[in-house]
Motif scaffolding. Sequence first.
Motif, PDB file in Angstrom:
ATOM      1  N   UNK A 132       0.838  -1.195   0.000  1.00  0.00           N
ATOM      2  CA  UNK A 132       0.000   0.000   0.000  1.00  0.00           C
ATOM      3  C   UNK A 132       0.875   1.246   0.000  1.00  0.00           C
ATOM      4  N   UNK A 133       0.585   2.223  -0.877  1.00  0.00           N
ATOM      5  CA  UNK A 133       1.306   3.503  -0.819  1.00  0.00           C
ATOM      6  C   UNK A 133       0.884   4.291   0.423  1.00  0.00           C
ATOM      7  N   UNK A 134       1.854   4.851   1.135  1.00  0.00           N
ATOM      8  CA  UNK A 134       1.581   5.668   2.323  1.00  0.00           C
ATOM      9  C   UNK A 134       1.963   7.116   2.024  1.00  0.00           C
ATOM     10  N   UNK A 135       0.961   7.991   1.947  1.00  0.00           N
ATOM     11  CA  UNK A 135       1.265   9.393   1.661  1.00  0.00           C
ATOM     12  C   UNK A 135       1.754  10.134   2.904  1.00  0.00           C
ATOM     13  N   UNK A 136       1.573   9.542   4.101  1.00  0.00           N
ATOM     14  CA  UNK A 136       2.064  10.212   5.310  1.00  0.00           C
ATOM     15  C   UNK A 136       3.577  10.166   5.410  1.00  0.00           C
ATOM     16  N   UNK A 137       4.215   9.132   4.813  1.00  0.00           N
ATOM     17  CA  UNK A 137       5.680   9.045   4.854  1.00  0.00           C
ATOM     18  C   UNK A 137       6.269   8.932   3.446  1.00  0.00           C
ATOM     19  N   UNK A 138       5.422   9.123   2.399  1.00  0.00           N
ATOM     20  CA  UNK A 138       5.875   9.090   1.002  1.00  0.00           C
ATOM     21  C   UNK A 138       6.631   7.797   0.685  1.00  0.00           C
ATOM     22  N   UNK A 139       5.998   6.695   1.036  1.00  0.00           N
ATOM     23  CA  UNK A 139       6.642   5.393   0.856  1.00  0.00           C
ATOM     24  C   UNK A 139       5.596   4.348   0.489  1.00  0.00           C
ATOM     25  N   UNK A 140       6.062   3.194   0.031  1.00  0.00           N
ATOM     26  CA  UNK A 140       5.207   2.025  -0.172  1.00  0.00           C
ATOM     27  C   UNK A 140       5.434   1.072   0.987  1.00  0.00           C
ATOM     28  N   UNK A 141       4.351   0.734   1.689  1.00  0.00           N
ATOM     29  CA  UNK A 141       4.413  -0.195   2.822  1.00  0.00           C
ATOM     30  C   UNK A 141       4.134  -1.613   2.339  1.00  0.00           C
ATOM     31  N   UNK A 142       4.945  -2.558   2.778  1.00  0.00           N
ATOM     32  CA  UNK A 142       4.762  -3.969   2.468  1.00  0.00           C
ATOM     33  C   UNK A 142       4.336  -4.694   3.746  1.00  0.00           C
ATOM     34  N   UNK A 143       3.214  -5.422   3.666  1.00  0.00           N
ATOM     35  CA  UNK A 143       2.715  -6.226   4.771  1.00  0.00           C
ATOM     36  C   UNK A 143       2.884  -7.696   4.411  1.00  0.00           C
ATOM     37  N   UNK A 144       3.702  -8.412   5.176  1.00  0.00           N
ATOM     38  CA  UNK A 144       4.006  -9.813   4.895  1.00  0.00           C
ATOM     39  C   UNK A 144       3.004 -10.709   5.629  1.00  0.00           C
ATOM     40  N   UNK A 145       2.394 -11.616   4.863  1.00  0.00           N
ATOM     41  CA  UNK A 145       1.390 -12.536   5.388  1.00  0.00           C
ATOM     42  C   UNK A 145       2.052 -13.559   6.321  1.00  0.00           C
ATOM     43  N   UNK A 146       1.543 -13.614   7.561  1.00  0.00           N
ATOM     44  CA  UNK A 146       2.084 -14.544   8.550  1.00  0.00           C
ATOM     45  C   UNK A 146       1.265 -15.833   8.647  1.00  0.00           C
ATOM     46  N   UNK A 147       0.165 -15.892   7.837  1.00  0.00           N
ATOM     47  CA  UNK A 147      -0.728 -17.039   7.889  1.00  0.00           C
ATOM     48  C   UNK A 147      -1.880 -16.787   8.838  1.00  0.00           C
ATOM     49  N   UNK A 148      -3.019 -17.404   8.552  1.00  0.00           N
ATOM     50  CA  UNK A 148      -4.169 -17.273   9.432  1.00  0.00           C
ATOM     51  C   UNK A 148      -4.798 -15.905   9.448  1.00  0.00           C
ATOM     52  N   UNK A 149      -4.443 -15.054   8.477  1.00  0.00           N
ATOM     53  CA  UNK A 149      -5.032 -13.726   8.417  1.00  0.00           C
ATOM     54  C   UNK A 149      -4.269 -12.672   9.183  1.00  0.00           C
ATOM     55  N   UNK A 150      -3.072 -12.979   9.679  1.00  0.00           N
ATOM     56  CA  UNK A 150      -2.248 -11.979  10.369  1.00  0.00           C
ATOM     57  C   UNK A 150      -1.120 -11.515   9.448  1.00  0.00           C
TER      58      UNK A 150
END
Length: 465
Positions: A256-274
């Motif tokens: 997801x692009x974050x306009x608050x810090x002008x960066x792209x955030x990556x969220x890594x799937x840990x399994x089970x929806x976390x």
Amino acid sequence: MGIGFRFAWDRKFVPEGVRMKTTFGIAIVVLGIVTYPLGCVSEDPSEAAGTGASVGGGSGSGDASTGIGGGSPCVPVDDGDPCTDDVCVSGAPSNPLKPLGAVCGTAQETQLLCTESGKCGGCNAAPAVTYPVGHWPNSIAAADLTGDGLPDLAVSRGNASAIVSILVNKGNGVFADPIEYDVKDEPFRVIATDLTGDGKPDLALGHIVESTTKVTVMINQGDGTFAAPITVASSISITSLAAADLNGDGLPDLAAPRKDINAVMVLINQGGGSFAVGGNYSVGSYPGSLAAADLNGDGKPDLPVIVGSSLRVLFNQGDGTFGDHVYIDLEGNPHRIAAADLSGDGNTDLAVTIDDTVNVLINQGDGSFAPSVDFAVGSGPVYVEAADLNGDNKLDLAVTNTLDDTVSVLLNQGDGLFAPQITHAMSAYPWSIAATDLTGDGISDLAVTALEGDVVDVLITTCFP
């Protein structure tokens, strides 16, 4: 179609002029139904080499010619194929193919044309069928949510609404009344993908929460019903959302692009929806729409993101981390991006809506791109999707046009070149779009949210034969 009001930010969609560098093709309208000509381009029938025959509908005909040396006159033989001419060549019966794009018949008010394979066919999109879904439907995703083999629709609703609506496919592209889920905070983006690895599509949502945003997931219970949203990131300011297996573990991650810090955030799937934050990658001021796709041929999804009036590409290092971005200048005011193989060479290309055009950037095979080519669309284009909309195995483009309440379809002519747009009337303020086969006939259909119409418009494509 009248619209009661527009927002001030609509003005950013209005261009000073229309740019179209490369367009060709045909579009035929028969009794108000738009014909998709299977990507064919009409040629002058008189150019059919060596036949000396006139071209028309049906099996065709030709004047008998006398045999050589005083033999018996030649009699053409009808082979029953509407895409051949029945003629005599050098005193002998012959059945040469008609020119590409020659009219060869009609079916259900659709004019049929001769295709590259010499077959008679054509596609049309009937007028849109409208499904009320409630206030401000701003994003749509299509996936088989119930496990019956038919794609269903998930629609997020914002602007003081906090609802996700599920429209279950009853068959033949007909949908049941929406099932509503209260998601508590206003959603602006919905994605359908299997986040838990159980083979059932779940939902990922971007939400507006007062002056910030958050990301939640809703886990599919196996029958198309969903558990309550689980927050996986909060107190951020994102503008878009994409899903792909970024670290190669078989589970879709989120970006997801974050306009608050002008960066792209990556969220890594840990399994089970976390999920856990895998990194924030600087891309410059005002990051907007992004996609996830392999752009350099290494089999790992990269992240192209619109930043201001440019495009930045973050290349995957193979483990879900990303190196420095590559900068690509774009003219005008880019809005949304789609990634797909538009040239048929196996490399992922990009399409970006800009002003009143869609820009196509052809991948050179290593993640670099040829100069963009502009194709005219309607007024105020927003979302763009790539799908085969006429059954010729080439990915076409569909674009929502907010300011003239239409969807533009651009048929792929090969090598990433597109015919002039075919437009379809939509409900008020068409916004998000999903392209998939809703009827099970193998041809992609379209589902479009209308922000001010409070509906989803469904366009079903039919091809003949």
